[in-house]
Design an enzyme around this catalytic site. Sequence first.
Site, PDB file in Angstrom:
ATOM      1  N   PRO A 108       6.268  65.524  24.765  1.00 29.94           N
ATOM      2  CA  PRO A 108       5.060  64.732  24.997  1.00 29.94           C
ATOM      3  C   PRO A 108       5.111  63.835  26.237  1.00 29.94           C
ATOM      4  O   PRO A 108       6.152  63.260  26.548  1.00 29.94           O
ATOM      5  CB  PRO A 108       4.933  63.882  23.729  1.00 29.94           C
ATOM      6  CG  PRO A 108       6.256  63.940  23.065  1.00 29.94           C
ATOM      7  CD  PRO A 108       6.881  65.242  23.464  1.00 29.94           C
ATOM      8  N   ASN A 109       3.971  63.770  26.884  1.00 30.44           N
ATOM      9  CA  ASN A 109       3.726  62.909  28.055  1.00 30.44           C
ATOM     10  C   ASN A 109       4.377  63.405  29.345  1.00 30.44           C
ATOM     11  O   ASN A 109       4.174  62.808  30.400  1.00 30.44           O
ATOM     12  CB  ASN A 109       4.172  61.452  27.791  1.00 30.44           C
ATOM     13  CG  ASN A 109       3.427  60.836  26.635  1.00 30.44           C
ATOM     14  OD1 ASN A 109       2.190  60.855  26.626  1.00 30.44           O
ATOM     15  ND2 ASN A 109       4.133  60.322  25.650  1.00 30.44           N
ATOM     16  N   ARG A 146       3.215  58.736  35.650  1.00 30.67           N
ATOM     17  CA  ARG A 146       3.715  57.949  34.545  1.00 30.67           C
ATOM     18  C   ARG A 146       4.942  57.125  34.946  1.00 30.67           C
ATOM     19  O   ARG A 146       5.940  57.688  35.383  1.00 30.67           O
ATOM     20  CB  ARG A 146       4.114  58.931  33.443  1.00 30.67           C
ATOM     21  CG  ARG A 146       4.758  58.322  32.256  1.00 30.67           C
ATOM     22  CD  ARG A 146       5.336  59.407  31.350  1.00 30.67           C
ATOM     23  NE  ARG A 146       5.972  58.766  30.227  1.00 30.67           N
ATOM     24  CZ  ARG A 146       6.891  59.325  29.457  1.00 30.67           C
ATOM     25  NH1 ARG A 146       7.268  60.565  29.689  1.00 30.67           N
ATOM     26  NH2 ARG A 146       7.422  58.666  28.478  1.00 30.67           N
ATOM     27  N   TYR A 164      10.497  57.504  36.085  1.00 30.95           N
ATOM     28  CA  TYR A 164      10.424  58.960  36.042  1.00 30.95           C
ATOM     29  C   TYR A 164      10.127  59.605  37.402  1.00 30.95           C
ATOM     30  O   TYR A 164       9.847  60.798  37.470  1.00 30.95           O
ATOM     31  CB  TYR A 164       9.371  59.388  35.010  1.00 30.95           C
ATOM     32  CG  TYR A 164       9.679  58.903  33.620  1.00 30.95           C
ATOM     33  CD1 TYR A 164      10.869  59.269  32.993  1.00 30.95           C
ATOM     34  CD2 TYR A 164       8.809  58.070  32.939  1.00 30.95           C
ATOM     35  CE1 TYR A 164      11.172  58.818  31.722  1.00 30.95           C
ATOM     36  CE2 TYR A 164       9.093  57.620  31.657  1.00 30.95           C
ATOM     37  CZ  TYR A 164      10.273  57.998  31.054  1.00 30.95           C
ATOM     38  OH  TYR A 164      10.576  57.556  29.792  1.00 30.95           O
ATOM     39  N   ASN A 186      13.671  68.912  27.434  1.00 32.61           N
ATOM     40  CA  ASN A 186      13.457  67.462  27.437  1.00 32.61           C
ATOM     41  C   ASN A 186      12.499  67.162  26.283  1.00 32.61           C
ATOM     42  O   ASN A 186      11.289  67.325  26.427  1.00 32.61           O
ATOM     43  CB  ASN A 186      12.873  66.983  28.764  1.00 32.61           C
ATOM     44  CG  ASN A 186      12.777  65.458  28.795  1.00 32.61           C
ATOM     45  OD1 ASN A 186      12.864  64.800  27.756  1.00 32.61           O
ATOM     46  ND2 ASN A 186      12.600  64.898  29.987  1.00 32.61           N
ATOM     47  N   ALA A 214       9.799  61.726  23.716  1.00 36.36           N
ATOM     48  CA  ALA A 214       9.874  60.782  22.586  1.00 36.36           C
ATOM     49  C   ALA A 214      10.379  61.445  21.307  1.00 36.36           C
ATOM     50  O   ALA A 214      10.970  60.778  20.448  1.00 36.36           O
ATOM     51  CB  ALA A 214       8.509  60.151  22.356  1.00 36.36           C
ATOM     52  N   HIS A 232      13.970  61.026  19.722  1.00 39.20           N
ATOM     53  CA  HIS A 232      14.410  59.932  18.858  1.00 39.20           C
ATOM     54  C   HIS A 232      13.798  59.998  17.462  1.00 39.20           C
ATOM     55  O   HIS A 232      13.988  59.091  16.662  1.00 39.20           O
ATOM     56  CB  HIS A 232      14.043  58.596  19.534  1.00 39.20           C
ATOM     57  CG  HIS A 232      14.284  58.610  21.021  1.00 39.20           C
ATOM     58  ND1 HIS A 232      15.546  58.747  21.552  1.00 39.20           N
ATOM     59  CD2 HIS A 232      13.429  58.562  22.083  1.00 39.20           C
ATOM     60  CE1 HIS A 232      15.451  58.769  22.886  1.00 39.20           C
ATOM     61  NE2 HIS A 232      14.182  58.662  23.225  1.00 39.20           N
ATOM     62  N   ASP A 277      15.876  70.999  13.431  1.00 40.88           N
ATOM     63  CA  ASP A 277      16.068  72.088  12.479  1.00 40.88           C
ATOM     64  C   ASP A 277      15.627  73.429  13.069  1.00 40.88           C
ATOM     65  O   ASP A 277      16.239  74.467  12.805  1.00 40.88           O
ATOM     66  CB  ASP A 277      15.294  71.815  11.178  1.00 40.88           C
ATOM     67  CG  ASP A 277      15.969  70.754  10.320  1.00 40.88           C
ATOM     68  OD1 ASP A 277      17.116  70.366  10.628  1.00 40.88           O
ATOM     69  OD2 ASP A 277      15.350  70.302   9.342  1.00 40.88           O
ATOM     70  N   GLU A 286      20.093  69.409  26.605  1.00 38.86           N
ATOM     71  CA  GLU A 286      19.144  68.297  26.472  1.00 38.86           C
ATOM     72  C   GLU A 286      19.048  67.578  27.818  1.00 38.86           C
ATOM     73  O   GLU A 286      20.070  67.291  28.450  1.00 38.86           O
ATOM     74  CB  GLU A 286      19.648  67.335  25.386  1.00 38.86           C
ATOM     75  CG  GLU A 286      18.753  66.121  25.185  1.00 38.86           C
ATOM     76  CD  GLU A 286      19.286  65.192  24.079  1.00 38.86           C
ATOM     77  OE1 GLU A 286      20.095  65.628  23.240  1.00 38.86           O
ATOM     78  OE2 GLU A 286      18.882  64.012  24.089  1.00 38.86           O
ATOM     79  N   HIS A 331      17.184  64.383  30.134  1.00 36.61           N
ATOM     80  CA  HIS A 331      16.340  63.189  30.281  1.00 36.61           C
ATOM     81  C   HIS A 331      16.371  62.755  31.729  1.00 36.61           C
ATOM     82  O   HIS A 331      17.426  62.772  32.374  1.00 36.61           O
ATOM     83  CB  HIS A 331      16.832  62.035  29.401  1.00 36.61           C
ATOM     84  CG  HIS A 331      16.851  62.392  27.963  1.00 36.61           C
ATOM     85  ND1 HIS A 331      15.700  62.511  27.222  1.00 36.61           N
ATOM     86  CD2 HIS A 331      17.882  62.714  27.137  1.00 36.61           C
ATOM     87  CE1 HIS A 331      16.017  62.880  25.996  1.00 36.61           C
ATOM     88  NE2 HIS A 331      17.334  63.024  25.916  1.00 36.61           N
ATOM     89  N   SER A 383      15.382  59.588  32.661  1.00 36.52           N
ATOM     90  CA  SER A 383      15.980  58.251  32.580  1.00 36.52           C
ATOM     91  C   SER A 383      17.292  58.367  31.799  1.00 36.52           C
ATOM     92  O   SER A 383      17.620  59.446  31.289  1.00 36.52           O
ATOM     93  CB  SER A 383      15.015  57.297  31.862  1.00 36.52           C
ATOM     94  OG  SER A 383      14.850  57.703  30.515  1.00 36.52           O
ATOM     95  N   ARG A 402      18.391  51.891  27.750  1.00 35.25           N
ATOM     96  CA  ARG A 402      17.025  51.454  27.441  1.00 35.25           C
ATOM     97  C   ARG A 402      16.935  50.817  26.046  1.00 35.25           C
ATOM     98  O   ARG A 402      17.915  50.317  25.548  1.00 35.25           O
ATOM     99  CB  ARG A 402      16.074  52.641  27.646  1.00 35.25           C
ATOM    100  CG  ARG A 402      16.106  53.167  29.093  1.00 35.25           C
ATOM    101  CD  ARG A 402      15.158  54.309  29.314  1.00 35.25           C
ATOM    102  NE  ARG A 402      13.769  53.890  29.135  1.00 35.25           N
ATOM    103  CZ  ARG A 402      12.741  54.748  29.078  1.00 35.25           C
ATOM    104  NH1 ARG A 402      12.964  56.049  29.199  1.00 35.25           N
ATOM    105  NH2 ARG A 402      11.515  54.291  28.917  1.00 35.25           N
ATOM    106  N   ARG A 453      15.877  54.087  21.535  1.00 35.82           N
ATOM    107  CA  ARG A 453      16.171  55.313  22.311  1.00 35.82           C
ATOM    108  C   ARG A 453      17.643  55.698  22.247  1.00 35.82           C
ATOM    109  O   ARG A 453      18.068  56.684  22.846  1.00 35.82           O
ATOM    110  CB  ARG A 453      15.759  55.128  23.770  1.00 35.82           C
ATOM    111  CG  ARG A 453      14.267  55.041  23.947  1.00 35.82           C
ATOM    112  CD  ARG A 453      13.894  54.998  25.420  1.00 35.82           C
ATOM    113  NE  ARG A 453      12.659  54.283  25.590  1.00 35.82           N
ATOM    114  CZ  ARG A 453      11.446  54.829  25.498  1.00 35.82           C
ATOM    115  NH1 ARG A 453      11.312  56.109  25.273  1.00 35.82           N
ATOM    116  NH2 ARG A 453      10.362  54.087  25.650  1.00 35.82           N
TER     117      ARG A 453
END
Length: 149
Positions: A10-11, A18, A23, A75, A78, A81, A88, A99, A101, A103, A108, A112
């Site tokens: 998301p986002n 953003r 970012y 990535n 949100a 977390h 699953d 994985e 990220h 940032s 943070r 997070r």
Amino acid sequence: MPKILLLNGPNLHLLGQREPHLYAKRTLADIENELSALAKEAGHSLGCYQSDAEHELLHRIHGSGEDGTDLILFNPAAFTHTSVALRDGLLAIGIPFIEIHMSNPATREPFRQQSFFADIALGVIAGFGPHSYRLAMQAAIEHLADTAG
Ligand code: DQA
């Protein structure tokens, strides 16, 4: 031809607009283009998918279990977390994933600090802004070369 999926949560379609201090200014399309070129150079194919919706990401993960995907660059944004469901799903299909990220979540907010993915990922690349994606792609290419049968 090894097949890689770049999955963004998301986002992340808002990259470039953003919180640019966190970012950076590159758009998701810029990142997808760069990674597609790197994949092509290595003789791999890259599919790209972004969604704000947990169930759509989950469906894409399920699909990658059926379409011959060899590795996922993820990535979860949100959902990193919060999402037991995506964790699953990845465990169910059993495809290795990295994985990502932009940032460094470790620096943070406390919420997070927990990742539902880090302990089942091949590895985690975080904190290098848009370069995190390129570094993850390089790691993916090396992993696929190491495990090629
Ligand atoms: C992020 C970090 C997450 O905590 C956050 O919710 C994001 C982006 C990153 O790339 O740094 O949306 O995954």
